[in-house]
Design a protein around this motif. Structure first.
Motif, mmCIF file in Angstrom:
data_model
loop_
_atom_site.group_PDB
_atom_site.id
_atom_site.type_symbol
_atom_site.label_atom_id
_atom_site.label_comp_id
_atom_site.label_asym_id
_atom_site.label_seq_id
_atom_site.Cartn_x
_atom_site.Cartn_y
_atom_site.Cartn_z
ATOM 1 N N ILE A 30 0.936 -1.020 -0.118
ATOM 2 C CA ILE A 30 0.082 0.022 -0.057
ATOM 3 C C ILE A 30 0.852 1.339 0.037
ATOM 4 C CG2 ILE A 30 -1.866 1.305 1.223
ATOM 5 C CD1 ILE A 30 -2.792 -1.544 0.140
ATOM 6 N N GLU A 79 12.130 2.186 2.361
ATOM 7 C CA GLU A 79 10.862 2.620 3.067
ATOM 8 C C GLU A 79 10.572 1.493 4.241
ATOM 9 O OE1 GLU A 79 7.991 2.839 0.229
ATOM 10 O OE2 GLU A 79 8.800 4.584 -0.902
ATOM 11 N N GLU A 102 8.484 -0.459 6.623
ATOM 12 C CA GLU A 102 7.046 -0.768 6.748
ATOM 13 C C GLU A 102 6.720 -2.027 7.832
ATOM 14 O OE1 GLU A 102 5.239 -0.391 3.221
ATOM 15 O OE2 GLU A 102 6.520 1.008 2.194
ATOM 16 N N ASP A 135 10.353 -1.590 1.773
ATOM 17 C CA ASP A 135 9.809 -1.387 0.515
ATOM 18 C C ASP A 135 10.823 -0.700 -0.362
ATOM 19 O OD1 ASP A 135 8.264 -1.211 -1.969
ATOM 20 O OD2 ASP A 135 7.141 0.296 -0.881
ATOM 21 N N LYS A 163 9.601 -0.874 -7.971
ATOM 22 C CA LYS A 163 9.190 -1.406 -6.613
ATOM 23 C C LYS A 163 9.283 -3.050 -6.825
ATOM 24 C CE LYS A 163 6.955 2.302 -4.433
ATOM 25 N NZ LYS A 163 7.265 2.154 -2.897
HETATM 26 MG MG MG Z 1 5.932 1.832 0.345
#
Ligand code: MG
Length: 262
Positions: free
Chosen positions: A64, A112, A114, A143, A160
Motif C-alpha cells: 500500500i 521505506e 514498513e 519496500d 518496486k
Molecule cells: Mg512503500
C-alpha cells in the motif's frame, strides 16, 4: 511467539525463537507447518549457528502506498481517497542479512521501513470482524524503491518489483496485540547507524483491518502472503555499501547491506 525460517547444514526449517539477549537467541525447531498445527520438537540450535531466511515465501506481496500523511506530503503527493495498492513479486523477497542488489536501471534507490502483515489462512472478501482470524503475525519490511524509475514510469512494477526490493524479517511475531498497532508501535529506519525514519503505526491513514478488507475484495490471499502497510516520513537514498536497518517495536530488526548487482 517469534517464528523464524532458517537453513542449517543444507536443510531448511522453521523454529521458535527463544531468549531475550540478541547474542543469546536459540531456535526450537518446529515439527509441521507454522500456519497449521505444529509442535516444538525440543531440538534447539543457537541462532548464531544458522542462516536466517525470509520468514515466509509469499505467493505475492501486496503493498500500500501513501498510507502515512507526512510521507505522502514529503514526496508532494496527497493521501488518496482510495488506497494505492501494488504488487511486489515473490522474486523481490529477500531475507535478513541478505544483500539488496542495486539495479543498473536506477540511480536513486530509497529505503521505506514498513510494518508487514503475514497472512495465515486462505481468504477472500474478509469482513472487518474476521480480519484478526486471517492474520498469522507481523514482521519488518523494507519496500526498497527505485525512486527515479517510479517517477518516470506510470506503473511501479519495475521501480518496486526488482529482485531484492523486498527484504523481510528477521522473523514473524505472532503474539502482537492488534490494539498495540492501533495505539502506535515505533517504526524506525537507520542507514549506517544514523536515523532516517521514525514514525508510529498509529499514524497509518488506513488501519491493517481497512487494508485487508480492501485487498481481499479483489484477490484471494494465501498462507504466507504479505501485506506492506506503507512507510512513515523520512525516506531517502541508499548507496552501494550502506547498511540499512528497519526496527519495529515488539518485532525486531531487519538489516541488509546494499551491493552492486553483478
Ligand atoms: Mg512503500
Amino acid at each position: 511467539m517469534r517464528i523464524a525460517r532458517f537453513s542449517i547444514d543444507g536443510n531448511v526449517a522453521f523454529g521458535a525463537v527463544e531468549g531475550d539477549s540478541p547474542d543469546d537467541l536459540v531456535l526450537d525447531i518446529i515439527k509441521g507447518i507454522p500456519y497449521a498445527d505444529f509442535e516444538l520438537s525440543g531440538v534447539k540450535v543457537p541462532l548464531s549457528k544458522v542462516r536466517l531466511l525470509p520468514p515466509v515465501l509469499p505467493s505475492k506481496v501486496v503493498a500500500i502506498g501513501r498510507n502515512y500523511a507526512e510521507h505522502a506530503a514529503e514526496l508532494g503527493n496527497e493521501v488518496p481517497d482510495i488506497p494505492v495498492a501494488f504488487l511486489k513479486p515473490s522474486t523481490a523477497v529477500t531475507g535478513p542479512g541478505d544483500p539488496i542488489a542495486y539495479p543498473s536501471f536506477s540511480s536513486e534507490l530509497h529505503h521505506e521501513a514498513e510494518l508487514a502483515v503475514v497472512i495465515g489462512r486462505m481468504c477472500r472478501e474478509v469482513p472487518r470482524e474476521r480480519v484478526k482470524d486471517v492474520i498469522f503475525g507481523y514482521t519488518c519490511a523494507n519496500d526498497v524503491t527505485a525512486r527515479d524509475v517510479q517517477k518516470r514510469e506510470k506503473q511501479w512494477a519495475r521501480a518496486k518489483g526488482f529482485d531484492t526490493s523486498c527484504p523481510l524479517g528477521p522473523w514473524v511475531e505472532t503474539g502482537l496485540d492488534p490494539a498495540a498497532i492501533a495505539d502506535g508501535l515505533a517504526i524506525q529506519c537507520t542507514v549506517n547507524g544514523e536515523q532516517r525514519q521514525l514514525g508510529r503505526t498509529s499514524d497509518m491513514v488506513r488501519s491493517v483491518e481497512d487494508l485487508i478488507v480492501h485487498i481481499t475484495e479483489a484477490m484471494t490471499l494465501l498462507p504466507g502472503d504479505v501485506i506492506l502497510t506503507g512507510t512513515p516520513a523520512g525516506v531517502g537514498p541508499l548507496n552501494v555499501g550502506d547498511e540499512v536497518a528497519v526496527t519495529i517495536e515488539g518485532i525486531g530488526t531487519l538489516t541488509n547491506k546494499v551491493i552492486k548487482r553483478d
